[in-house]
Design an enzyme around this catalytic site. Structure first.
Site, PDB file in Angstrom:
ATOM      1  N   GLY A  12       1.044  -1.123  -0.058  1.00 34.14           N
ATOM      2  CA  GLY A  12      -0.057  -0.084   0.067  1.00 34.14           C
ATOM      3  C   GLY A  12       0.911   1.370  -0.004  1.00 34.14           C
ATOM      4  O   GLY A  12       0.313   2.443   0.305  1.00 34.14           O
ATOM      5  N   ASN A  14       1.382   3.196  -2.671  1.00 31.56           N
ATOM      6  CA  ASN A  14       0.878   3.985  -3.429  1.00 31.56           C
ATOM      7  C   ASN A  14      -0.429   4.503  -2.661  1.00 31.56           C
ATOM      8  O   ASN A  14      -0.684   5.834  -2.917  1.00 31.56           O
ATOM      9  CB  ASN A  14       0.267   3.261  -4.761  1.00 31.56           C
ATOM     10  CG  ASN A  14       1.448   3.275  -5.768  1.00 31.56           C
ATOM     11  OD1 ASN A  14       1.762   4.455  -6.432  1.00 31.56           O
ATOM     12  ND2 ASN A  14       2.170   2.297  -5.880  1.00 31.56           N
ATOM     13  N   ILE A  88      -8.597  -9.561 -10.710  1.00 28.52           N
ATOM     14  CA  ILE A  88      -9.075  -9.191 -11.779  1.00 28.52           C
ATOM     15  C   ILE A  88     -10.869  -8.886 -11.743  1.00 28.52           C
ATOM     16  O   ILE A  88     -11.578  -9.735 -11.252  1.00 28.52           O
ATOM     17  CB  ILE A  88      -9.193 -10.298 -13.035  1.00 28.52           C
ATOM     18  CG1 ILE A  88      -7.739 -10.486 -13.325  1.00 28.52           C
ATOM     19  CG2 ILE A  88      -9.703  -9.762 -14.325  1.00 28.52           C
ATOM     20  CD1 ILE A  88      -6.851  -9.469 -13.719  1.00 28.52           C
ATOM     21  N   LEU A  89     -11.069  -7.756 -12.046  1.00 22.46           N
ATOM     22  CA  LEU A  89     -12.546  -7.254 -11.923  1.00 22.46           C
ATOM     23  C   LEU A  89     -13.279  -7.837 -13.041  1.00 22.46           C
ATOM     24  O   LEU A  89     -13.070  -7.643 -13.982  1.00 22.46           O
ATOM     25  CB  LEU A  89     -12.474  -5.670 -11.610  1.00 22.46           C
ATOM     26  CG  LEU A  89     -12.018  -5.193 -10.397  1.00 22.46           C
ATOM     27  CD1 LEU A  89     -11.624  -3.521 -10.348  1.00 22.46           C
ATOM     28  CD2 LEU A  89     -12.627  -5.812  -9.219  1.00 22.46           C
ATOM     29  N   ASN A 103      -5.652   2.517 -13.025  1.00 21.09           N
ATOM     30  CA  ASN A 103      -4.849   1.311 -12.479  1.00 21.09           C
ATOM     31  C   ASN A 103      -3.397   2.117 -12.720  1.00 21.09           C
ATOM     32  O   ASN A 103      -3.301   2.809 -13.701  1.00 21.09           O
ATOM     33  CB  ASN A 103      -4.964   0.256 -13.209  1.00 21.09           C
ATOM     34  CG  ASN A 103      -3.918  -0.846 -12.872  1.00 21.09           C
ATOM     35  OD1 ASN A 103      -4.070  -1.311 -11.516  1.00 21.09           O
ATOM     36  ND2 ASN A 103      -3.236  -1.489 -13.713  1.00 21.09           N
ATOM     37  N   HIS A 105       0.564   0.669 -13.172  1.00 19.16           N
ATOM     38  CA  HIS A 105       1.443  -0.475 -13.618  1.00 19.16           C
ATOM     39  C   HIS A 105       2.720  -0.119 -13.690  1.00 19.16           C
ATOM     40  O   HIS A 105       2.953   0.939 -14.127  1.00 19.16           O
ATOM     41  CB  HIS A 105       0.673  -1.054 -14.898  1.00 19.16           C
ATOM     42  CG  HIS A 105       1.453  -2.260 -15.368  1.00 19.16           C
ATOM     43  ND1 HIS A 105       0.954  -3.554 -14.943  1.00 19.16           N
ATOM     44  CD2 HIS A 105       2.473  -2.461 -16.046  1.00 19.16           C
ATOM     45  CE1 HIS A 105       1.722  -4.310 -15.418  1.00 19.16           C
ATOM     46  NE2 HIS A 105       2.775  -3.754 -16.121  1.00 19.16           N
TER      47      HIS A 105
HETATM   48  C1  GAR Z   1       2.987  -1.301  -7.628  1.00 16.81           C
HETATM   49  O1  GAR Z   1       4.439  -1.364  -8.014  1.00 16.81           O
HETATM   50  C2  GAR Z   1       1.964  -1.282  -8.672  1.00 16.81           C
HETATM   51  O2  GAR Z   1       2.538  -0.882  -9.657  1.00 16.81           O
HETATM   52  C3  GAR Z   1       2.115  -2.837  -8.934  1.00 16.81           C
HETATM   53  O3  GAR Z   1       2.099  -3.449  -7.618  1.00 16.81           O
HETATM   54  C4  GAR Z   1       2.790  -2.474  -6.706  1.00 16.81           C
HETATM   55  C5  GAR Z   1       2.082  -2.095  -5.449  1.00 16.81           C
HETATM   56  O4  GAR Z   1       2.866  -1.400  -4.476  1.00 16.81           O
HETATM   57  N1  GAR Z   1       0.840  -3.212  -9.753  1.00 16.81           N
HETATM   58  C6  GAR Z   1       0.909  -4.160 -10.634  1.00 16.81           C
HETATM   59  O5  GAR Z   1       1.835  -4.837 -10.734  1.00 16.81           O
HETATM   60  C7  GAR Z   1      -0.633  -4.311 -11.268  1.00 16.81           C
HETATM   61  N2  GAR Z   1      -0.491  -5.033 -12.388  1.00 16.81           N
HETATM   62  P1  GAR Z   1       2.067  -0.858  -3.240  1.00 16.81           P
HETATM   63  O6  GAR Z   1       1.186  -1.866  -2.598  1.00 16.81           O
HETATM   64  O7  GAR Z   1       3.354  -0.669  -2.391  1.00 16.81           O
HETATM   65  O8  GAR Z   1       1.377   0.328  -3.810  1.00 16.81           O
END
Ligand code: GAR
Length: 188
Positions: A12, A14, A88-89, A103, A105
């Site tokens: 979490g 982000n 996946i939603l 989203n 990525h």
């Molecule tokens: C982030 O790097 C995000 O971009 C990635 O998961 C991580 C979550 O980090 N998402 C994906 O790979 C989706 N395909 P966080 O929980 O520290 O925010």
């Protein structure tokens, strides 16, 4: 006041950047809910910030995960943010909020995206391809995994001695900035 809902599956970081930006007024919105598909530190971050935090366990809701999540989202939600959300939603969920689900990525899509591409696998894929740059992308969520319209990207140079782990850390730093900037702009 705009209403945000944030979906998480992991640490979490982000989510934390969004919560911090809401606290400082950089994002002018109320976080109506944080919803996780597994027990994760993101839920703890939400609780610490005084935000309603819900767990809809993907293992207990294999066939109705999207429906159960949808029940927790206010009808007047302005933006749903997938911030490291790994389930996946379904199509019905995506069609219920056109252009209101985004989203983040950790690559320069369309490179290194699609089913199963998350976490370190994304960064290893960029290294294996011999790319000299990677980065992060914020995009609208469509029925195609990682295939929705791109809203913003930030490129990051790959150094000769980068590992998947070091590249992940470099990219994550810019994810936090990019995601906050996009949310602030979309809600303005
Ligand atoms: C982030 O790097 C995000 O971009 C990635 O998961 C991580 C979550 O980090 N998402 C994906 O790979 C989706 N395909 P966080 O929980 O520290 O925010």
């Amino acid at each position: 006041m705009s209403k945000l809902v944030i979906l998480v599956s992991g640490g979490g970081s982000n989510l934390q950047s969004i919560l911090d930006a809401v606290a400082t007024g950089k994002i002018q919105a109320q976080v109506a809910a944080v919803i996780a598909d597994r027990d994760c530190y993101g839920l703890e971050r939400a609780r610490k910030a005084g935000v309603p935090a819900y767990l809809i366990d993907r293992k207990l809701h294999r066939s109705d995960l999207s429906e159960e999540i949808a029940k927790l989202i206010p009808f007047d939600c302005d933006l749903i943010v997938l911030a490291g959300f790994l389930s996946i939603l379904n199509v019905k969920f995506i069609q219920k909020w056109p252009n209101k689900i985004i989203n983040i990525h950790p690559s320069l899509l369309p490179k290194h995206g699609g089913a199963g591409m998350w976490g370190l696998k994304v960064h290893q894929s960029a290294l294996d391809a011999g790319d000299n740059e990677s980065g992060c992308t914020v995009h609208y969520v469509s029925e195609e995994i990682d295939g929705g319209a791109i809203i913003a990207q930030h490129a990051v140079a790959i150094a000769a001695d980068d590992s998947a782990e070091s590249l992940q850390q470099k990219v994550l730093h810019f994810e936090h900035q990019l995601l906050v900037a996009v949310i602030a702009k979309l809600l303005a």
